[in-house]
Design a protein around this motif. Structure first.
Motif, PDB file in Angstrom:
ATOM      1  N   GLN A 176       0.828  -1.193   0.000  1.00  0.00           N
ATOM      2  CA  GLN A 176       0.000   0.000   0.000  1.00  0.00           C
ATOM      3  C   GLN A 176       0.869   1.252   0.000  1.00  0.00           C
ATOM      4  O   GLN A 176       1.991   1.247   0.496  1.00  0.00           O
ATOM      5  CB  GLN A 176      -0.917   0.004   1.212  1.00  0.00           C
ATOM      6  CG  GLN A 176      -1.881  -1.179   1.257  1.00  0.00           C
ATOM      7  CD  GLN A 176      -2.745  -1.159   2.491  1.00  0.00           C
ATOM      8  OE1 GLN A 176      -2.547  -0.345   3.380  1.00  0.00           O
ATOM      9  NE2 GLN A 176      -3.719  -2.064   2.544  1.00  0.00           N
ATOM     10  N   HIS A 177       0.315   2.324  -0.554  1.00  0.00           N
ATOM     11  CA  HIS A 177       0.948   3.646  -0.538  1.00  0.00           C
ATOM     12  C   HIS A 177       2.299   3.642  -1.250  1.00  0.00           C
ATOM     13  O   HIS A 177       3.114   4.524  -0.985  1.00  0.00           O
ATOM     14  CB  HIS A 177       1.139   4.136   0.901  1.00  0.00           C
ATOM     15  CG  HIS A 177      -0.123   4.145   1.705  1.00  0.00           C
ATOM     16  ND1 HIS A 177      -1.169   4.999   1.426  1.00  0.00           N
ATOM     17  CD2 HIS A 177      -0.505   3.396   2.776  1.00  0.00           C
ATOM     18  CE1 HIS A 177      -2.146   4.782   2.295  1.00  0.00           C
ATOM     19  NE2 HIS A 177      -1.777   3.811   3.124  1.00  0.00           N
ATOM     20  N   THR A 178       2.550   2.706  -2.110  1.00  0.00           N
ATOM     21  CA  THR A 178       3.874   2.647  -2.736  1.00  0.00           C
ATOM     22  C   THR A 178       4.181   3.884  -3.574  1.00  0.00           C
ATOM     23  O   THR A 178       5.255   4.480  -3.420  1.00  0.00           O
ATOM     24  CB  THR A 178       4.008   1.369  -3.569  1.00  0.00           C
ATOM     25  OG1 THR A 178       3.833   0.248  -2.709  1.00  0.00           O
ATOM     26  CG2 THR A 178       5.382   1.289  -4.201  1.00  0.00           C
ATOM     27  N   PRO A 179       3.293   4.339  -4.462  1.00  0.00           N
ATOM     28  CA  PRO A 179       3.633   5.534  -5.258  1.00  0.00           C
ATOM     29  C   PRO A 179       3.862   6.761  -4.378  1.00  0.00           C
ATOM     30  O   PRO A 179       4.827   7.508  -4.565  1.00  0.00           O
ATOM     31  CB  PRO A 179       2.415   5.708  -6.165  1.00  0.00           C
ATOM     32  CG  PRO A 179       1.771   4.356  -6.209  1.00  0.00           C
ATOM     33  CD  PRO A 179       1.995   3.765  -4.879  1.00  0.00           C
ATOM     34  N   GLN A 180       2.951   7.009  -3.392  1.00  0.00           N
ATOM     35  CA  GLN A 180       3.128   8.161  -2.514  1.00  0.00           C
ATOM     36  C   GLN A 180       4.394   8.040  -1.680  1.00  0.00           C
ATOM     37  O   GLN A 180       5.060   9.047  -1.383  1.00  0.00           O
ATOM     38  CB  GLN A 180       1.905   8.300  -1.589  1.00  0.00           C
ATOM     39  CG  GLN A 180       0.598   8.572  -2.320  1.00  0.00           C
ATOM     40  CD  GLN A 180      -0.095   7.297  -2.778  1.00  0.00           C
ATOM     41  OE1 GLN A 180       0.517   6.231  -2.809  1.00  0.00           O
ATOM     42  NE2 GLN A 180      -1.365   7.428  -3.161  1.00  0.00           N
ATOM     43  N   MET A 181       4.738   6.812  -1.286  1.00  0.00           N
ATOM     44  CA  MET A 181       5.935   6.607  -0.470  1.00  0.00           C
ATOM     45  C   MET A 181       7.182   7.010  -1.246  1.00  0.00           C
ATOM     46  O   MET A 181       8.052   7.725  -0.723  1.00  0.00           O
ATOM     47  CB  MET A 181       6.023   5.149  -0.041  1.00  0.00           C
ATOM     48  CG  MET A 181       7.196   4.856   0.881  1.00  0.00           C
ATOM     49  SD  MET A 181       7.476   3.091   1.124  1.00  0.00           S
ATOM     50  CE  MET A 181       8.263   2.681  -0.442  1.00  0.00           C
ATOM     51  N   TRP A 182       7.290   6.544  -2.490  1.00  0.00           N
ATOM     52  CA  TRP A 182       8.487   6.865  -3.263  1.00  0.00           C
ATOM     53  C   TRP A 182       8.539   8.364  -3.603  1.00  0.00           C
ATOM     54  O   TRP A 182       9.621   8.953  -3.687  1.00  0.00           O
ATOM     55  CB  TRP A 182       8.531   6.040  -4.544  1.00  0.00           C
ATOM     56  CG  TRP A 182       8.829   4.594  -4.281  1.00  0.00           C
ATOM     57  CD1 TRP A 182       7.973   3.564  -4.280  1.00  0.00           C
ATOM     58  CD2 TRP A 182      10.101   4.052  -3.913  1.00  0.00           C
ATOM     59  NE1 TRP A 182       8.608   2.389  -3.959  1.00  0.00           N
ATOM     60  CE2 TRP A 182       9.917   2.653  -3.732  1.00  0.00           C
ATOM     61  CE3 TRP A 182      11.371   4.592  -3.726  1.00  0.00           C
ATOM     62  CZ2 TRP A 182      10.957   1.808  -3.368  1.00  0.00           C
ATOM     63  CZ3 TRP A 182      12.410   3.750  -3.377  1.00  0.00           C
ATOM     64  CH2 TRP A 182      12.202   2.377  -3.187  1.00  0.00           C
ATOM     65  N   GLU A 183       7.390   9.003  -3.763  1.00  0.00           N
ATOM     66  CA  GLU A 183       7.366  10.459  -3.959  1.00  0.00           C
ATOM     67  C   GLU A 183       7.866  11.165  -2.702  1.00  0.00           C
ATOM     68  O   GLU A 183       8.630  12.146  -2.782  1.00  0.00           O
ATOM     69  CB  GLU A 183       5.947  10.914  -4.294  1.00  0.00           C
ATOM     70  CG  GLU A 183       5.826  12.406  -4.551  1.00  0.00           C
ATOM     71  CD  GLU A 183       4.409  12.831  -4.858  1.00  0.00           C
ATOM     72  OE1 GLU A 183       4.154  14.042  -4.916  1.00  0.00           O
ATOM     73  OE2 GLU A 183       3.545  11.943  -5.034  1.00  0.00           O
TER      74      GLU A 183
END
Length: 745
Positions: A176-183
């Motif tokens: 979960q939240h992978t795209p937001q995490m990498w941003e």
């Protein structure tokens, strides 16, 4: 004390600064407006505690922008930025407080979602304290650098461990939240700061994935490529940039290491392991692991243990601390593994550099074993009892390939690979048979062994099984393609002798029927047969004499020289209570004939001592005599009453004790081995060689060969001489080093 000039200069600077701040307005009204703008801007930029709602103030952005514009026109913006960055450092303890709180919670639960909330919280701090975009990229960059510097200098070691666990958690099937995490990582500078940690997570996942999906699966290759799922070339090129290229390299390195560790299983399972070989080939093109593969193969050959040697190949696996290359290992097993290695490494490395490096110690070891040539030749003519042929039936039959000088004018010539050694040649023999024959410096040894083996097989053929001669003829025709017509002329004579022998025997039988059917051979063209002084007694001697007389009538210019210890005799023994039919070697027949003669001429029938029996047939080895007598004991025809005293049992005795020695099988004719023949010939010239090395010291092989040509009857090739010198070295007679030979004193 200041001079007038200095005072004047200071006054001018002060006046200039005042005018800039006052903007040439009357009185100090401009200075008052600057002071008001400074207060608005500094109050807006002051880092506040986002955890305390009361500390957050609302500002009129229009007034804020106007204030910053006034400060910029007054050239005081750098001073304000310096003040702002100092405030960031002074207020950073607020962020440290949150970091410690979240890390304490993570240390207790090891829940990576806590680390993810911490990352998002840090992004909140970053955005809450960030200056507005209108101030320009310079101020934003200075702020970002200060914020990240403070962050990396204050986070404890536990943050790094939690960060790695958080990255690893994104590689599970549901994340979960992978795209937001990498941003968020990019905003905080974590991607660049902890690039090595992020890469290590990817490396560990790659290693786990490769081991889980590829270990032991040798039939189907994995062929890992980081950009394998790319839709087009551009997408693949993008995936293979920066960290993507490192992941692709690590995937290939991991699979290459795995296949290298499985290399002996791959060789054992070939050709079913072709998929794994393709993996290894593709990986070696991307990673430099060739030296590791060579080392693994050499170690596998040196420390391979086969707990049992007589079970299907796929049932054994690798263990440690014992050797395949040791005297107890079967030569056929070593050869089969060597051939499998040849076939596998041709797929992995077509130029043959890896094979050359791996095979060199195996070839040296096989050259030392006395039965290597015989094992290869037996396989060539289909005489291998194991059922596992070294020769692929689908491989085309072709002449033995000889090494040739490289033609640098050839437009298709390629230089040798960069890792090839000084002794490597790209035109090494490519087919399996040529590679096996090239273990030795000359094919003459193989030709002689072929002659010996053919002689054994031909002499074992009985009259009612003559179609085997045609089978041998077909074998020789095939071998002519490999070794050439001239090399197998002696074999042609041997086959012709078999045909002529059958024809001659037919003529003799037509003139006077006989139960004797000899194989008549040309003494000068057949390998040396072991001699024996056995004399066939009684009716056997009479039958030989009658046959020889009829033969001399048909061939007056020739004379038969009997080898009575070779062949088989079909006997029918008529005893008082039974009749026994059996096929036995001549010595067994001679002994039972002596028992028949004594029963007719003495008052003590059917009893012979060992010495009497040996005297009755000529000089026979006592062990061979005992073996022949044991045959009749086990058939219940003879009995040993006392030690070395034997009695014929006209009436069968019940419960006869079993012999401790197995019944004698019908032995194939014994022919002196080719290497033994050559050694016997060379021993005649050892005194010449010994004299040379005694008088002249160390000599090269070609000098010894040149001087031996003056010896009477010497006709050996330099390759045969090399083989003899190697044998002498193994016996400790000579020492060879750097091509020079000297006596071992």
């Amino acid at each position: 004390m200041a001079t007038a000039a200095l005072r004047s200069q200071v006054a001018a600077k002060w006046h200039e600064g005042f005018n800039r701040l006052n903007r040439s307005e009357p009185g100090i009204s401009g200075l008052l407006s600057f002071s008001q703008a400074w207060n608005i801007a500094t109050d807006y930029l002051h880092p506040r505690d986002i955890s305390d709602p009361t500390s957050v103030k609302q500002h009129d952005l229009a007034s804020v922008k106007a204030a910053f514009d006034l400060i910029n026109r007054s050239r005081r913006l750098p001073v304000m930025l310096e003040t702002f960055l100092d405030d960031i450092c002074n207020q950073y303890h607020l962020i440290v407080r949150d970091i410690e709180q979240y890390l304490a919670e993570y240390e207790q639960s090891l829940d990576t979602s806590v680390m993810l909330r911490l990352i998002f919280r840090l992004v909140e701090w970053y955005r809450a304290w960030a200056p507005i975009e209108e101030l320009g990229p310079t101020i934003r960059a200075a702020y970002t650098l200060t914020f990240q510097t403070q962050l990396f200098s204050t986070v404890p070691p536990g943050f790094v461990r939690g960060f790695k666990a958080l990255c690893a958690s994104t590689l599970v099937p549901v994340a979960q939240h992978t795209p937001q995490m990498w941003e968020a990582f990019e905003v905080l500078g974590l991607t660049d700061r902890y690039e090595g940690i992020i890469a290590s997570v990817g490396y560990e996942r790659i290693e786990d994935h490769v081991r889980e999906t590829c270990t032991g699966k040798l039939c189907h290759g994995c062929s890992p490529m980081y950009a394998k799922g790319a839709a087009n070339t551009e997408e693949a090129r993008g995936l293979l940039q920066n960290v993507g290229s490192r992941f692709d390299f690590h995937m290939n390195k991991t699979l290459c290491d795995l296949r290298t560790s499985e290399i002996f299983d791959i060789i054992i399972d070939f050709p079913d392991s072709n998929g794994a070989l393709q993996d290894l080939k593709e990986c070696l093109q991307r990673v430099d692991q060739r030296a590791s593969l060579v080392q693994a193969l050499r170690k596998a050959y040196v420390f391979l243990v086969l707990p049992f040697l007589n079970f299907p190949p796929r049932d054994y696996r690798i263990s440690n601390r014992k050797r395949l290359l040791h005297p107890g290992a079967d030569t056929k097993l070593i050869l089969s593994q060597y051939v499998a290695t040849i076939k596998c490494l041709r797929i992995v490395d077509p130029p043959g550099v890896l094979l050359f490096k791996v095979a060199d110690p195996i070839r040296r070891y096989l050259r030392e074993r006395p039965d290597t040539i015989r094992s290869i030749v037996a396989n060539l003519v289909g005489d291998d009892d194991s059922g596992d042929s070294l020769v692929d039936e689908n491989e085309p039959i072709q002449p033995l390939q000889q090494l040739e000088t490289e033609d640098y004018n050839d437009p298709h010539w390629d230089p040798e690979p960069i890792d090839a050694g000084p002794d490597f040649r790209t035109n090494k023999p490519s087919d399996v048979i040529s590679t096996l024959v090239s273990i030795y410096d000359s094919k003459d040894l193989f030709v002689k062994e072929l002659q010996v083996l053919l002689a054994q097989r031909l002499l074992a053929i009985t009259d009612d099984n003559f179609e085997k001669v045609e089978k041998e003829r077909r074998n020789i025709e095939i071998l002519k393609i490999r070794f050439g017509e001239a090399a197998l002329q002696v074999c042609e004579v041997m086959l012709k002798d078999m045909t002529d022998s059958k024809r001659i025997d037919g003529h003799v039988q037509s003139q006077k029927a006989s139960i004797v059917h000899p194989t008549i051979i040309s003494r000068h063209f057949w390998p040396s047969l072991e001699s024996s002084d056995i004399v066939m007694p009684g009716q056997f001697q009479a039958l030989q004499t009658e046959y020889a007389k009829e033969f001399s009538t048909f061939k007056p210019d020739k004379k038969l020289r009997w080898l009575p210890h070779l062949g088989t005799v079909h006997l029918e023994l008529q005893l008082e209570d039974r009749t026994i039919e059996t096929d036995v070697p001549p010595l067994e027949a001679a002994f039972i004939e002596l028992f028949s003669e004594k029963s007719e001429s003495t008052l003590v029938p059917h009893i012979w001592t060992m010495d009497e029996l040996i005297e009755g047939v000529g000089a026979v080895d006592r062990i061979a005599a005992l073996k022949a007598l044991i045959t009749w004991i086990d058939l219940g025809v003879l009995k040993e009453d006392e030690e070395n005293t034997f009695r014929l049992l006209e009436v069968k005795e019940e419960a006869a004790p079993p012999s401790r020695i197995a019944p004698a099988a019908i032995d194939a004719p014994t022919v002196t081995a080719a290497q033994q023949q050559q050694a016997d010939q060379m021993r005649l010239y050892w005194k010449f060689i010994e004299g040379m090395l005694t008088n002249l010291g160390s000599l090269p092989l070609d000098r010894i060969q040149t001087m031996l040509r003056f010896a009477p009857g010497y006709d050996q090739t330099v390759e045969q001489l090399a083989g003899f010198m190697e044998a002498a070295r193994r016996e400790g007679l000579v020492v060879g080093r750097d091509g020079m030979w000297k006596l071992n004193r």
